[in-house]
Scaffold this active site. Structure first.
Site, short mmCIF file in Angstrom:
data_model
loop_
_atom_site.label_atom_id
_atom_site.label_comp_id
_atom_site.label_asym_id
_atom_site.label_seq_id
_atom_site.Cartn_x
_atom_site.Cartn_y
_atom_site.Cartn_z
N GLU A 57 -22.72 -28.17 -8.28
CA GLU A 57 -22.14 -27.76 -7.02
C GLU A 57 -22.44 -26.35 -6.61
O GLU A 57 -22.24 -25.62 -7.37
CB GLU A 57 -20.56 -28.20 -6.98
N ASN A 62 -14.99 -33.50 -13.80
CA ASN A 62 -15.38 -32.43 -12.69
C ASN A 62 -14.06 -31.52 -12.81
O ASN A 62 -13.06 -31.87 -12.63
CB ASN A 62 -15.53 -33.19 -11.63
N GLU A 63 -14.43 -30.19 -13.23
CA GLU A 63 -13.57 -29.00 -12.83
C GLU A 63 -12.19 -29.31 -13.33
O GLU A 63 -11.06 -29.31 -12.79
CB GLU A 63 -13.36 -29.00 -11.49
N GLN A 68 -13.63 -38.32 -2.02
CA GLN A 68 -13.87 -37.57 -0.97
C GLN A 68 -14.57 -38.48 0.23
O GLN A 68 -14.84 -37.80 1.20
CB GLN A 68 -14.43 -36.38 -1.41
N TRP A 93 -23.51 -29.03 -3.02
CA TRP A 93 -22.52 -29.47 -2.34
C TRP A 93 -22.56 -29.29 -0.95
O TRP A 93 -22.26 -28.15 -0.34
CB TRP A 93 -21.02 -28.94 -3.22
N1 LIG Z 1 -9.67 -17.37 -4.90
N2 LIG Z 1 -8.36 -17.42 -4.64
N3 LIG Z 1 -7.73 -18.52 -5.21
C1 LIG Z 1 -6.13 -18.25 -5.10
C2 LIG Z 1 -5.48 -19.48 -5.49
O1 LIG Z 1 -6.08 -20.35 -4.55
C3 LIG Z 1 -5.57 -21.54 -4.61
C4 LIG Z 1 -6.36 -22.64 -4.13
O2 LIG Z 1 -7.59 -22.55 -5.09
C5 LIG Z 1 -8.52 -23.20 -5.00
C6 LIG Z 1 -9.58 -22.93 -6.04
C7 LIG Z 1 -10.76 -23.78 -6.01
C8 LIG Z 1 -10.89 -24.76 -4.95
C9 LIG Z 1 -12.17 -25.35 -5.01
C10 LIG Z 1 -12.39 -26.38 -4.16
N4 LIG Z 1 -13.65 -26.48 -4.60
C11 LIG Z 1 -14.82 -27.46 -3.84
C12 LIG Z 1 -14.59 -28.86 -4.52
N5 LIG Z 1 -15.17 -28.84 -5.78
C13 LIG Z 1 -15.35 -29.96 -6.31
C14 LIG Z 1 -15.63 -30.93 -5.03
O3 LIG Z 1 -14.70 -31.99 -5.09
C15 LIG Z 1 -15.43 -30.07 -3.86
O4 LIG Z 1 -14.76 -30.21 -2.87
N6 LIG Z 1 -14.19 -26.08 -5.71
N7 LIG Z 1 -13.07 -25.07 -6.01
C16 LIG Z 1 -9.84 -25.01 -4.36
C17 LIG Z 1 -8.62 -24.30 -4.27
#
Ligand SMILES: N=NNCCOCCOc1ccc(-c2cn(C[C@@H]3NC[C@@H](O)[C@H]3O)nn2)cc1
Length: 444
Positions: A349, A165-166, A20, A396
């Protein structure tokens, strides 16, 4: 709520990730990752954005460390780019890749900033994806080899290690929803990927402990508390399914409970468990990292396989269209403390995207983000006072950066980045965070 309300040894940091912010994607021997491939595939990211240059952190890290110093953080969470270290994912080591992280770590330590390293933040070497990616068990073994190499080189100075991560984003967004790299839409692959990601974590934990004296090892999960849209039992059951999908699928195996039976029954698709995998995955850790952004409100749905539907609620939303709901962080922290009893929790984060702009006076007056941080930190303090084992908080993000499929349009930084010029400007939220962190100095 002020800093001195928190324990004196509370960790205060900012967080970023390699793909990123670094840029320099073909410099000094770095190999391609799945995000290089995905972001250069037409239609996959907003405006065709990619991380080729990003924040040019690979070259500008001294300036960015100076910004961390000015903000007053005492820790910095970054990720090591696997394809910089092992351009083909395994085998040939790229010494110039290791050199970059040696320089970065030494520069952080020189400024009194504690480095927290995430080993995997989504940039899987493309060659490993070509050989099966996370749906393949071999990738878990490759990750353990990568973790061994990196921790042998940095473990004398880096003591805090986050394996993944995640994993939910890697497995679900990458292999089922298809909106993140590698962009597959294959439910079975997403379930197998989730298992091999957890296995990779479990294989890496003892490796890190062997290589790093005094290591503190954990994993970072993006967890969201799920609430039913109504008291209707069908919606309550849907919220439980969401909780299994987002949270318990990862938390339960990590804390020795195995995969949740209700979700195994719902999915009808068993993960590719072999032998002692579940024991390996449950390797004791020193902390749980939580990335918190918002809650989910869901109702019942016949939509297979998860059978819940998100319901948009709330008056206040960020630029990601996520509800601002700090109460969810409180609920999450209290639940985790009670149900899973991690030794420690770090918010690895928390932050918000807003459509920041440079005002006529040259400032970025992101008062909504200031408010977001104030409200979430207040709930962190309340959870801590009510027994949650919360030990630290990473905002974050340090810099506006490449927000994956959203590209550069979504700005999460405490510091504004004008990408054409690469000029950094501390936002009002950055100055607020600085003054918040300085308070203890003034009052001590
Ligand atoms: N809620 N409705 N969803 C319906 C389905 O949606 C489809 C899209 O889903 C998602 C879910 C979660 C995320 C997300 C982004 N970050 C931020 C990053 N974390 C690590 C770091 O790199 C940050 O950039 N954390 N989580 C993106 C998209």
């Amino acid at each position: 709520m002020k800093r001195s309300d928190f324990p004196a040894n509370f960790i205060w940091g900012t967080a970023t990730s390699a793909y990123q912010i670094e840029g320099a994607v073909s410099e000094d021997g770095r190999g391609p990752s799945i995000w290089d491939t995905f972001s250069h595939t037409p239609g996959k990211t907003k405006g065709g954005d990619h991380g080729d240059v990003a924040c040019d952190h690979y070259h500008r890290y001294p300036e960015d460390i100076a910004l961390m110093k000015e903000l007053g953080v005492n820790a910095y969470r970054f990720s090591v780019a696997w394809p910089r270290i092992l351009p083909e994912g395994r085998g040939r080591v790229n010494p110039r890749g290791l050199d970059f992280y040696n320089r970065l770590v030494d520069a952080l330590l020189e400024q009194g900033i504690t480095p927290w390293a995430t080993l995997y933040h989504w940039d899987l070497p493309q060659s490993l994806e070509d050989q099966g990616g996370w749906p393949s068990r071999e990738t878990a073994y490759a990750f353990a080899e990568y973790a061994d190499l990196v921790t042998r080189h940095l473990g004398d100075r880096v003591k805090h290690w986050i394996t993944l991560n995640e994993p939910w984003c890697s497995a679900y967004l990458g292999y089922h929803a298809g909106i993140h790299a590698p962009g597959q839409q294959n439910f079975k692959h997403s379930i197998w990927a989730s298992h091999h990601l957890l296995l990779a974590h479990g294989l890496a934990v003892p490796v890190i402990r062997r290589n790093v004296t005094g290591a503190r090892v954990g994993i970072t999960l993006n967890l969201s508390p799920g609430y039913p849209a109504s008291p209707d039992p069908a919606d309550v059951a849907a919220a439980r399914r969401f909780d299994g999908f987002q949270n318990r699928w990862y938390l339960d195996p990590l804390y020795g409970l195995g995969y949740p039976a209700d979700m195994l029954a719902l999915y009808g698709e068993a993960p590719s468990v072999q032998g002692d995998d579940l024991i390996t995955i449950a390797a004791p850790t020193d902390f749980l990292g939580i990335n918190y952004y918002s809650r989910a409100v869901v109702r019942n749905s016949d939509l297979e396989p998860y059978r819940f539907q998100y319901v948009r609620v709330g008056e206040e939303h960020t630029d990601m269209d996520w509800e601002v709901y700090p109460e969810g962080l409180y609920d999450l922290l209290i639940r985790l403390g009670r149900e899973y009893r991690p030794k420690a929790i770090y918010i690895t984060e928390n932050g918000a995207a807003y459509p920041d702009a440079v005002a006529d006076d040259g400032g970025i007056h992101d008062l909504e983000r200031v408010r977001y941080f104030q409200r979430h930190l207040a709930l962190c303090l309340e959870a801590l006072q009510h027994g949650a084992p919360l030990k630290g908080y990473f905002a974050w993000s340090l810099l506006d950066n490449f927000e994956w499929a959203e590209g550069y349009a979504k700005r999460f930084g405490l510091v504004y980045v004008d990408f054409p010029s690469q000029r950094r400007r501390i936002k009002a939220s950055g100055y607020w965070f600085r003054d918040f962190l300085r308070e203890a100095v003034a009052s001590s």
